[in-house]
Design a protein around this motif. Structure first.
Motif, PDB file in Angstrom:
ATOM      1  N   ARG A   1       0.845  -1.189   0.000  1.00  0.00           N
ATOM      2  CA  ARG A   1       0.000   0.000   0.000  1.00  0.00           C
ATOM      3  C   ARG A   1       0.882   1.241   0.000  1.00  0.00           C
ATOM      4  NH1 ARG A   1      -5.387  -0.026   1.919  1.00  0.00           N
ATOM      5  NH2 ARG A   1      -5.227   2.223   1.682  1.00  0.00           N
ATOM      6  N   ALA A   2       0.534   2.214  -0.816  1.00  0.00           N
ATOM      7  CA  ALA A   2       1.263   3.480  -0.805  1.00  0.00           C
ATOM      8  C   ALA A   2       1.061   4.169   0.535  1.00  0.00           C
ATOM      9  CB  ALA A   2       0.767   4.376  -1.940  1.00  0.00           C
ATOM     10  N   ARG A   3       2.091   4.864   0.981  1.00  0.00           N
ATOM     11  CA  ARG A   3       2.003   5.565   2.260  1.00  0.00           C
ATOM     12  C   ARG A   3       1.192   6.852   2.112  1.00  0.00           C
ATOM     13  NH1 ARG A   3       2.862   0.741   3.211  1.00  0.00           N
ATOM     14  NH2 ARG A   3       4.699   0.137   4.389  1.00  0.00           N
ATOM     15  N   MET A   4       0.556   7.248   3.182  1.00  0.00           N
ATOM     16  CA  MET A   4      -0.138   8.537   3.223  1.00  0.00           C
ATOM     17  C   MET A   4       0.840   9.607   3.691  1.00  0.00           C
ATOM     18  SD  MET A   4      -3.769   7.528   5.034  1.00  0.00           S
ATOM     19  CE  MET A   4      -4.403   9.212   5.032  1.00  0.00           C
ATOM     20  N   ARG A   5       0.735  10.770   3.096  1.00  0.00           N
ATOM     21  CA  ARG A   5       1.536  11.914   3.567  1.00  0.00           C
ATOM     22  C   ARG A   5       0.605  12.787   4.403  1.00  0.00           C
ATOM     23  NH1 ARG A   5       3.813  12.919  -0.711  1.00  0.00           N
ATOM     24  NH2 ARG A   5       5.989  12.405  -0.256  1.00  0.00           N
ATOM     25  N   VAL A   6       0.975  12.995   5.677  1.00  0.00           N
ATOM     26  CA  VAL A   6       0.127  13.778   6.575  1.00  0.00           C
ATOM     27  C   VAL A   6       0.940  14.892   7.239  1.00  0.00           C
ATOM     28  CG1 VAL A   6      -1.423  11.845   7.073  1.00  0.00           C
ATOM     29  CG2 VAL A   6       0.532  12.255   8.566  1.00  0.00           C
TER      30      VAL A   6
END
Length: 248
Positions: free
Chosen positions: A171-176
């Protein structure tokens, strides 16, 4: 002189037949395509907009209308609307083989497209082309389920690709971005770093701000931490739902 078609023959286009076997007999209704699913999902509520013909048939294509006593015996009522609603709810949509194959191929492509949007090559953090995802689905033996939408089949598809294909994928990482009062940031930074895969940026001033890459499942843990420790003084913002190496 034109040839007269038998009056009981019904020629329908754009038709979706829903069939229910009950009481030893077969009952059918003629619906507009796509409207059956909309009725079942609660999007469509008008029977007039679902049915091409407001009647119950033994055989739609032959125009053979069900008799009232057959309805009464099978359904306990001869009220057409009540019978139609039961057939809509419990019946099986009849789909021609070519149409079924086309629908499954379209659904398969849609699932592959969503997987491609949400996932990356772990080594490069770049997304794969949809075609490579489709090949991996075939290799992994993914069986598309016609009765479910594409989104609901993504998690299982990814699990099968990861376990039964040669394609490395995650899964691609989320940028937060997490923003806290300076004192809270100093106090919680280590706990937040544990939840991050990569800390891309940290700024300290009147407030403490960090930009991180996280596994999508960690967003809940971050929200719970802020809610528990900061009492509404901190916030987390999603900058990118699927961060890849293409991000500038």
């Amino acid at each position: 002189m034109p040839i007269q078609q038998p009056s009981n023959q019904i020629k329908l286009t754009n038709v979706s037949i829903v069939r229910l076997k009950k009481g030893g007999k077969r009952f059918e209704i003629a619906c507009y395509k796509n409207k059956v699913q909309e009725w079942r999902n609660g999007v469509e509520t008008s029977l007039d907009d679902v049915l091409q013909i407001s009647n119950v048939f033994m055989n739609v294509s032959k125009g053979e209308v069900a008799k009232s006593n057959d309805l009464q015996k099978a359904f306990g009522t001869s009220a057409v609307d009540d019978v139609v609603k039961e057939i809509l709810k419990k019946g099986e949509v009849q789909v021609a083989e070519k149409e079924r194959e086309h629908d499954l191929a379209t659904l398969r492509k849609e699932i592959a497209t969503i997987v491609a949007e949400k996932c990356v090559d772990p080594a490069t953090q770049r997304p794969y082309p949809v075609g490579m995802i489709e090949k991996a689905m075939t290799e992994a033996g993914v069986s598309v389920k016609a009765g479910k939408n594409a989104k609901s089949q993504v998690a299982e598809t990814l699990r099968l690709i990861q376990g039964h294909s040669t394609l490395p994928i995650q899964r691609a990482r989320m940028r937060v971005r997490v923003v806290l009062p300076a004192a809270e940031g100093e106090r919680l930074q280590e706990q937040l770093r544990v939840l991050a895969e990569t800390v891309e940026k940290e700024d300290r001033g009147q407030s403490w701000e960090t930009v991180m890459l996280i596994e999508p499942s960690q967003i809940r843990a971050i929200n719970e931490l802020l809610q528990k420790e900061c009492k509404g003084k901190g916030r987390v913002e999603t900058l990118t739902f699927a961060a890849t190496a293409d991000h500038n």
